[in-house]
Design a protein around this motif. Structure first.
Motif, PDB file in Angstrom:
ATOM      1  N   ARG A   7     -63.567   3.130  72.720  1.00 46.49           N
ATOM      2  CA  ARG A   7     -64.865   2.741  73.282  1.00 46.49           C
ATOM      3  C   ARG A   7     -64.986   1.227  73.176  1.00 46.49           C
ATOM      4  O   ARG A   7     -64.985   0.667  72.074  1.00 46.49           O
ATOM      5  CB  ARG A   7     -66.008   3.424  72.535  1.00 46.49           C
ATOM      6  N   LEU A   8     -65.111   0.571  74.339  1.00 45.94           N
ATOM      7  CA  LEU A   8     -65.180  -0.883  74.399  1.00 45.94           C
ATOM      8  C   LEU A   8     -66.475  -1.306  75.068  1.00 45.94           C
ATOM      9  O   LEU A   8     -67.104  -0.520  75.801  1.00 45.94           O
ATOM     10  CB  LEU A   8     -63.978  -1.442  75.166  1.00 45.94           C
ATOM     11  N   GLU A   9     -66.863  -2.583  74.843  1.00 45.01           N
ATOM     12  CA  GLU A   9     -68.088  -3.131  75.439  1.00 45.01           C
ATOM     13  C   GLU A   9     -67.773  -4.488  76.049  1.00 45.01           C
ATOM     14  O   GLU A   9     -66.946  -5.250  75.527  1.00 45.01           O
ATOM     15  CB  GLU A   9     -69.188  -3.271  74.392  1.00 45.01           C
ATOM     16  N   ARG A  32     -59.915  -1.130  90.984  1.00 48.14           N
ATOM     17  CA  ARG A  32     -59.073  -2.085  90.251  1.00 48.14           C
ATOM     18  C   ARG A  32     -59.918  -3.168  89.589  1.00 48.14           C
ATOM     19  O   ARG A  32     -59.701  -4.377  89.798  1.00 48.14           O
ATOM     20  CB  ARG A  32     -58.021  -2.687  91.176  1.00 48.14           C
ATOM     21  N   GLN A  33     -60.873  -2.728  88.788  1.00 48.17           N
ATOM     22  CA  GLN A  33     -61.753  -3.670  88.094  1.00 48.17           C
ATOM     23  C   GLN A  33     -61.167  -4.142  86.764  1.00 48.17           C
ATOM     24  O   GLN A  33     -61.701  -5.078  86.168  1.00 48.17           O
ATOM     25  CB  GLN A  33     -63.117  -3.024  87.862  1.00 48.17           C
ATOM     26  N   PHE A  34     -60.100  -3.471  86.306  1.00 51.03           N
ATOM     27  CA  PHE A  34     -59.533  -3.829  85.013  1.00 51.03           C
ATOM     28  C   PHE A  34     -58.019  -3.955  85.141  1.00 51.03           C
ATOM     29  O   PHE A  34     -57.389  -3.326  85.994  1.00 51.03           O
ATOM     30  CB  PHE A  34     -59.884  -2.763  83.955  1.00 51.03           C
ATOM     31  N   ASN A  82     -65.010   4.763  82.887  1.00 51.48           N
ATOM     32  CA  ASN A  82     -64.050   5.567  82.122  1.00 51.48           C
ATOM     33  C   ASN A  82     -62.686   5.484  82.805  1.00 51.48           C
ATOM     34  O   ASN A  82     -62.520   5.970  83.927  1.00 51.48           O
ATOM     35  CB  ASN A  82     -64.505   7.025  82.024  1.00 51.48           C
ATOM     36  N   ILE A  83     -61.742   4.884  82.135  1.00 52.14           N
ATOM     37  CA  ILE A  83     -60.399   4.747  82.689  1.00 52.14           C
ATOM     38  C   ILE A  83     -59.412   5.447  81.756  1.00 52.14           C
ATOM     39  O   ILE A  83     -59.711   5.689  80.583  1.00 52.14           O
ATOM     40  CB  ILE A  83     -60.003   3.268  82.888  1.00 52.14           C
ATOM     41  N   THR A  84     -58.251   5.777  82.300  1.00 58.81           N
ATOM     42  CA  THR A  84     -57.182   6.410  81.529  1.00 58.81           C
ATOM     43  C   THR A  84     -56.020   5.443  81.416  1.00 58.81           C
ATOM     44  O   THR A  84     -55.536   4.917  82.427  1.00 58.81           O
ATOM     45  CB  THR A  84     -56.727   7.711  82.202  1.00 58.81           C
ATOM     46  N   ALA A 116     -54.608   8.162  77.020  1.00 59.38           N
ATOM     47  CA  ALA A 116     -55.809   7.995  76.202  1.00 59.38           C
ATOM     48  C   ALA A 116     -56.948   7.555  77.108  1.00 59.38           C
ATOM     49  O   ALA A 116     -56.741   6.831  78.096  1.00 59.38           O
ATOM     50  CB  ALA A 116     -55.586   6.980  75.089  1.00 59.38           C
ATOM     51  N   ILE A 117     -58.142   7.989  76.784  1.00 62.46           N
ATOM     52  CA  ILE A 117     -59.333   7.647  77.573  1.00 62.46           C
ATOM     53  C   ILE A 117     -59.973   6.405  76.966  1.00 62.46           C
ATOM     54  O   ILE A 117     -60.173   6.324  75.743  1.00 62.46           O
ATOM     55  CB  ILE A 117     -60.322   8.816  77.592  1.00 62.46           C
ATOM     56  N   VAL A 118     -60.303   5.462  77.824  1.00 62.04           N
ATOM     57  CA  VAL A 118     -60.986   4.236  77.408  1.00 62.04           C
ATOM     58  C   VAL A 118     -62.336   4.204  78.116  1.00 62.04           C
ATOM     59  O   VAL A 118     -62.390   4.138  79.350  1.00 62.04           O
ATOM     60  CB  VAL A 118     -60.149   2.986  77.743  1.00 62.04           C
TER      61      VAL A 118
END
Length: 719
Positions: free
Chosen positions: A317-319, A357-359, A383-385, A400-402
């Motif tokens: 979980r990131l912010e 493609r935001q990340f 939510n990206i994988t 892994a889910i981020v």
């Protein structure tokens, strides 16, 4: 030899001739009487079991006249029983069951035999029972015929079924008695008298370390000689160094113990495990003790396999702030290869979960960076994988889910919750609330929203309106006086600045439109200068429908009028075969083509003056020279083709120097010296009634139709 019975009368016959007469049951068929002596004889063998007694009457009559000499005398003949029926087991053969290991003397079943002989006369029906087969396992009571256990600890697992033969003999069992037999099949039922027993004391299983959870790793089985419920067992792991990693379950069909995995195995952590497995009966022992049990040892060997990378956490979980610049590092993920080879790991983003493609992610260290600007008001969560792949074996992939949360910043100014439009009554009172306003903000501050409302600086001292804070993030607009008139000004615009409490604060200017209207005494709006606010109030649905119907009818009339005007401009062409005029003849016959042109000399139709020479075309070229026209230049956006053609057409029509020039040609010369003369009636002095057109029929087929038309016309005039 059949028995006999004698009857004699006490009557003094006095020398008369008498005879005996027999009547009743069996008279004449079973029994017969001697008419002279009165002796009664049995004519056939008697069976007491069919009929035990007969009722008869005898009488003395005159042998000559058959006149009765004395009243009839009745008597009963009883058939005396003899032992002529053997005992019979009506319900046989029998089947019975008894639990195994039953005590000696335990009743199994009871049989019954019957004898048709007379039990009240002698011993013909007195029965005695004995066992002919089934010893030494069973015995039978001679009087009650109850079969009992005669041997101690009869085991079903040794022998399950026995055949017992029972005999019943009459005459009390003495010599000369008759006998009958029956069979009894005795089955021993199972009891839980045998413990489960493993087929071997040590089991060995080889299990790969990547065995999925819940999958079978091996089977063990404890056999039980009992059957049914008594043979069912349950399996448990009671000891060992893998109590938390393994579990064992019972297969209800095969009664096997299924060894399954509860937690993942890791070859690098431990290579082997030893377990002690116990099998115990479900039912208790017959004596009430604990259920029978047996144990076995299970040895498990773990085999190394190529495992996929393992993330440090199953979910991250990131912010990140919504105003973060491009390439900002949001966070990182970490994965390692658990194998002893410790292969390097590369990281990728599953683009199916990041379509825009935001990340981006660094393939070597797993750092996630921002590729495009984010807007919290559009998407709060992303939510990206992320996948981790071994460098040495690309087929080993982990995921892994981020979850990335976009943190809010104050980047949106507050604005009115809706487009407000207020109505002010001309007869309103000073201080009257005209409209209550509230604002909304797309941002979501942690401390909540607080809005500050104020008039623009140039409107602070306006004489018409003021605002009041309601202390709930809303304001009320108040009128300062009661002299508003529509004739003076029908609409006011009140600009209001709304500011939030963010850092930095954001503000926007919103304008409230206020209309001056006429109101009733109760303050209800009745009419405003703008008709759009009056019509919807006063018109009903029926009136609106009527207006629409009238408009539609008007459009239809206009379309019909335009259509009729167009039809009037079109020429009317009448093609009627009966409309025959004397100076217009219509021919429908086709020409003969080339043959027709060669049938006669066309030169006879030309002007006699031009027979000897070709009459040239007289083109007249005007002397006036037309001035050259100025070229027209198209606009920058291209050429208007329609306008271009119309201009060129107009110039050609008005240019006298442009060919073709005016020409004079001679057409329609009828020729000279024609035998028929002129066909026209214009130069004829006679009237239609004086002319005879019968000669037209003699001119051949080409003039036949013309002759018929004129002949019909004459016949019509005569009639």
């Amino acid at each position: 030899m059949f028995p006999k019975v004698g009857l004699h009368t006490d009557l003094d016959v006095g020398g008369r001739n008498i005879k005996y007469v027999l009547a009743g049951e069996g008279a004449g068929t079973i029994f017969a009487i001697n008419e002279l002596t009165g002796d009664i004889h049995a004519m056939k063998r008697l069976d007491r079991e069919e009929k035990a007694e007969y009722t008869l009457t005898a009488q003395v009559v005159n042998a000559d006249t058959d006149e009765p000499l004395e009243p009839p005398s009745g008597f009963i003949i009883k058939v005396q029983d003899i032992n002529d029926n053997p005992p019979q087991f009506i319900e046989g053969p029998y089947r019975a069951s008894v639990p195994e290991m039953s005590a000696v003397g335990t009743p199994v079943t009871q049989v019954t035999a019957t004898d048709a002989d007379d039990s009240g006369y002698g011993n013909s029906a007195k029965l005695v029972y004995s066992i002919l087969e089934g010893q030494p396992y069973f015995s039978v009571d001679p009087n009650s015929a109850t079969i009992k256990i005669a041997l101690h600890e009869m085991d079903r697992e040794m022998r399950e079924e026995y055949l017992v033969v029972i005999q019943a003999k009459d005459m009390g069992g003495h010599m000369g008695g008759l006998s009958g037999t029956t069979t009894v099949t005795v089955t021993l039922t199972d009891i839980n008298d045998n413990p489960p027993k493993f087929s071997k004391s040590l089991y060995e299983f080889v299990i790969p370390e990547d065995l999925p959870l819940g999958k079978m790793g091996g089977k063990v089985k404890a056999n039980d000689r009992d059957i049914g419920e008594n043979a069912k067992s349950t399996y448990n792991i009671i000891e060992g160094d893998g109590l938390g990693l393994f579990e064992i379950a019972t297969d209800g069909q095969s009664q096997e113990g299924i060894l399954r995995l509860r937690k993942p195995l890791d070859y690098e952590t431990r290579h082997a495990y030893t377990l002690k497995v116990e099998a115990s009966n479900v039912r208790p022992a017959p004596n009430g003790d604990m259920p029978y049990k047996d144990t076995a040892t299970v040895k498990i060997v773990v085999v190394d396999t190529d495992e996929p990378p393992v993330f440090s956490k199953p979910m991250y979980r990131l912010e990140v702030n919504e105003n973060a610049p491009i390439n900002t590092v949001i966070g990182s993920v970490t994965a390692r290869d658990p194998d002893s080879s410790a292969s390097s790991v590369r990281y990728f983003i599953d683009r199916h979960t990041d379509l825009e493609r935001q990340f981006n992610i660094n393939v070597d260290d797993g750092k996630i960076t921002l590729a495009k600007p984010l807007d919290r008001e559009t998407d709060m969560w992303h939510n990206i994988t992320v996948t981790a792949t071994e460098v040495k074996n690309h087929s080993q992939i982990s995921r892994a889910i981020v979850a990335i949360r976009v943190m809010d910043i104050n980047d949106n100014a507050p604005e009115f919750a809706t487009e407000y439009e207020a109505f002010l009554c001309e007869n309103g009172k000073p201080g009257q609330v005209i409209q209550t306003l509230s604002a909304v903000d797309k941002d979501d501050p942690i401390q909540g929203h607080y809005f500050d409302y104020r008039l623009v600086p140039e409107m602070l001292n306006n004489p018409n309106f003021t605002i009041k804070n309601n202390q709930d993030n809303s304001i009320s607009v108040l009128a300062k006086h009661d002299t508003f008139r529509r004739q003076k000004q029908e609409m006011y615009f009140l600009p209001i600045i709304v500011t939030d409490n963010g850092h930095p604060p954001m503000s926007s200017t919103n304008t409230l439109t206020i209309r001056v209207c006429g109101c009733s005494k109760d303050g209800e709006v009745q009419s405003c200068n703008v008709e759009a606010y009056v019509l919807p109030i006063g018109l009903s649905m029926g009136a609106l429908i009527a207006i629409l119907a009238c408009i539609t009818l008007l459009l239809v009339i206009v379309v019909l009028f335009v259509t009729l005007r167009r039809h009037k401009n079109e020429p009317l062409i009448i093609k009627d075969d009966e409309d025959v005029r004397e100076n217009i003849i219509r021919y429908d016959d086709e020409g003969g083509g080339e043959e027709d042109t060669e049938a006669f000399d066309i030169a006879t139709l030309q002007n006699p003056d031009g027979i000897n020479g070709y009459l040239p075309r007289k083109d007249i070229k005007p002397d006036l020279q037309f001035m050259p026209r100025a070229g027209q230049h198209s606009g920058p956006n291209g050429v208007d083709v329609d306008e271009f053609i119309n201009v060129r057409l107009h110039e050609a029509d008005n240019d006298p120097t442009a060919p073709p020039y005016d020409s004079i040609q001679i057409y329609g010369y009828e020729g000279k010296g024609s035998i028929a003369g002129s066909l026209s009636s214009l130069e004829t002095a006679s009237s239609d009634s004086d002319q005879n057109y019968d000669y037209l029929r003699e001119w051949g087929p080409r003039f036949r139709r013309l002759g018929e038309l004129y002949s019909v016309g004459e016949s019509d005039r005569e009639t």
